[in-house]
Write an enzyme that holds these catalytic residues in place. Structure first.
Site, PDB file in Angstrom:
ATOM      1  N   ARG A  22       0.976  -1.140  -0.031  1.00 31.17           N
ATOM      2  CA  ARG A  22       0.079  -0.185   0.151  1.00 31.17           C
ATOM      3  C   ARG A  22       0.863   1.036  -0.011  1.00 31.17           C
ATOM      4  NH1 ARG A  22      -5.422   0.437   3.393  1.00 31.17           N
ATOM      5  NH2 ARG A  22      -6.195  -1.598   3.072  1.00 31.17           N
ATOM      6  N   THR A  23       0.766   1.917  -1.054  1.00 31.53           N
ATOM      7  CA  THR A  23       1.627   3.328  -1.015  1.00 31.53           C
ATOM      8  C   THR A  23       0.955   4.116   0.071  1.00 31.53           C
ATOM      9  OG1 THR A  23       2.154   2.779  -3.291  1.00 31.53           O
ATOM     10  CG2 THR A  23       2.546   5.177  -2.275  1.00 31.53           C
ATOM     11  N   LEU A  24       1.804   4.666   1.020  1.00 32.80           N
ATOM     12  CA  LEU A  24       0.980   5.484   2.054  1.00 32.80           C
ATOM     13  C   LEU A  24       1.577   6.968   1.754  1.00 32.80           C
ATOM     14  CD1 LEU A  24       2.495   3.155   4.999  1.00 32.80           C
ATOM     15  CD2 LEU A  24       0.128   3.427   4.188  1.00 32.80           C
ATOM     16  N   ASN A 126      -3.540   0.973  -3.950  1.00 27.97           N
ATOM     17  CA  ASN A 126      -2.011   0.988  -3.958  1.00 27.97           C
ATOM     18  C   ASN A 126      -1.774   1.883  -5.164  1.00 27.97           C
ATOM     19  OD1 ASN A 126       0.607  -1.171  -4.829  1.00 27.97           O
ATOM     20  ND2 ASN A 126       0.587   0.590  -3.459  1.00 27.97           N
TER      21      ASN A 126
END
Lengths: 245, 233
Positions: A22-24, A126
């Site tokens: 998951r790109t935060l 994501n």
């Protein structure tokens, strides 16, 4: 910075929510892209900055790249994700060439591909943390479109990302018209870029203007814009009210 | 004063990489901290990937070690298959592959530098997130905050090997002076067509900066060395 986010994923087999992909948040980011259709095709302007939070860390990043023969892709947002998108497009263009059938991907097709990629990543929570601008010319038809990191996609005569949306587009709505000459187009873009330089903290004074026409792609050399500071009101702004700003 | 001995090992760090006319010079400090405690005061943060490519590591000590271990392993295989030394670009791209695909878990910024016969000396910066940026010089780590202005002023193209190394040592030394997370010795690695040279500059051999004093053995030496009335105005 010495903190680490503790991640306890549990058993990856049983736990469907393994957060590992998951790109935060973005790290190295590019600011606005501004692009317009003009008489012979599309003009796209961007600065060469890569910000790291509030630090203007990289000052030589090319954020506009040629794609195949007919398209120009500009990106704002996370630079590593843009680099990954360029790798995907490399493969797309390679496969397109391998058909060796005389056909080649036009800007509309590339825009559609990118829209699918961005939207599908958004659905998986994501995202590729970019807003992309896709411009091009094929068979005399100019094309200019945009895709955001959540998969919102559209075409228009003039587009801008990030701060450009707020600062550049109003100028373009007022002053853009069909069949702009190259000179007028460049002057219009420079007007927008100058405003962004004054008012966007992450803008740097080093830009490139890229052009795409039926003949092909040209990316200008990096250059800087002159700025104006000699308003009377700037000389002594607090004279009437000491301590104000 | 909370020592927090359970904090993860981190190389606060100052790392630097500079190209010159004929190769590259990599430099780093030597402090590894666990919270406020200095776990290792003489670490070597400039790690070999191949005979001709090295990497400067910053951020999490564990993450940077495991990434460089994997890339050394991949490059070893690549060199066997290729039949000749790997290029700096390939090395940088392998680091990028790991850094980008594991961006959610890794906390390490790296500077890859080396020499190959195709491109000569090259430096690639790979910050958090996995962006790759080829640069004539690169800085990284917590100490680098204090070096942006310094390099803006002091960097110039086509330096000699000696000038480049002096610039690197000066830079790391300045960062150590102001960054609590950097310290110890300055290590440099020079890579060019002739090979690799490692150098070592202990703290006491470095230039003194603002409000730093010449180190002494003891106060007694100062008192004894001074004239008959050391306190007289």
């Amino acid at each position: 910075m010495t903190f680490t986010i503790p991640i306890d994923n549990g058993d990856a087999l049983k736990n469907a929510e393994t957060d590992s992909q998951r790109t935060l948040y973005p790290y190295v980011t590019g600011t606005s892209i501004v692009a317009i259709k003009y008489k012979e095709g599309v003009l796209m302007a961007s600065d060469m900055g890569g910000s790291y939070g509030s630090t203007l860390r990289y000052k030589n990043i090319e954020r506009v790249k040629a794609i195949g023969k007919h398209s120009l892709l500009g990106a704002s947002g996370e630079i590593s994700d843009f680099q990954e998108i360029l790798r995907y497009l490399d493969e797309l263009v390679l496969n397109d060439n391998m058909w060796d059938d005389g056909n080649s991907l036009g800007p509309k097709e590339v825009h559609n591909y990118l829209t699918r990629v961005m939207y599908n990543r958004r659905n998986k929570f994501n995202p590729l943390w970019n807003t992309l601008v896709l411009g091009g010319v094929k068979n005399g038809q100019s094309y200019l479109g945009m895709v955001s990191m959540i998969g919102v996609s559209f075409e228009d005569n003039h587009v801008a990302t990030g701060f450009g949306n707020h600062l550049a587009r109003p100028i373009l709505r007022d002053e853009w018209h069909a069949d702009l000459s190259f000179e007028d187009g460049v002057k219009l873009l420079e007007k927008c870029m100058r405003v962004l330089l004054y008012r966007d903290r992450s803008a740097i004074n080093k830009l490139q203007i890229s052009k795409i026409t039926e003949e092909g792609v040209t990316v200008s050399q990096p250059y800087s814009l002159k700025t104006f500071w000699e308003f009377q009101a700037f000389h002594n702004p607090t004279a009437g009210a000491q301590g104000s700003w | 004063m909370d020592l927090n001995l359970d904090a993860p090992h981190s190389m606060g760090t100052t790392i630097v990489g500079v190209t010159y006319n004929g190769g590259v010079v990599l430099g780093a400090d030597s402090r590894t901290s666990t919270g406020m405690y200095v776990a290792n005061r003489a670490s070597d943060k400039i790690t070999q990937l191949t005979d001709n490519v090295y990497v400067c590591r910053s951020g999490s000590a564990a993450d940077s070690q495991v990434v460089s271990d994997y890339v050394r392993y991949f490059l070893h295989q690549h060199t066997i298959q290729l039949g000749q030394p790997a290029t700096v670009k390939v090395s940088a791209n392998l680091i990028r592959m790991l850094a980008y695909n594991n961006k959610n878990m890794l906390q390490t910024g790296l500077i890859v530098g080396g020499w190959d016969k195709y491109e000569g000396g090259k430096i690639y910066g790979i910050p958090l997130g996995g962006t790759v940026v080829e640069q004539p010089f690169a800085i990284g780590g917590s100490g680098s905050s204090y070096l942006y202005g310094f390099f803006d002023q002091a960097w110039k193209e086509n330096m000699t090997k000696e000038e480049a190394e002096q610039l690197v040592v000066k830079a790391v030394s300045l960062a150590i002076a102001r960054d609590g997370a950097s310290g110890g010795v300055v290590r440099t690695v020079i890579i060019n067509s002739e090979g690799v040279t490692r150098n070592f500059y202990p703290g006491d051999k470095l230039q003194l900066w603002h409000e730093e004093l010449e180190p002494q053995n003891s106060l007694l030496d100062i008192l004894n060395a001074a004239g008959p009335e050391p306190m007289a105005m």
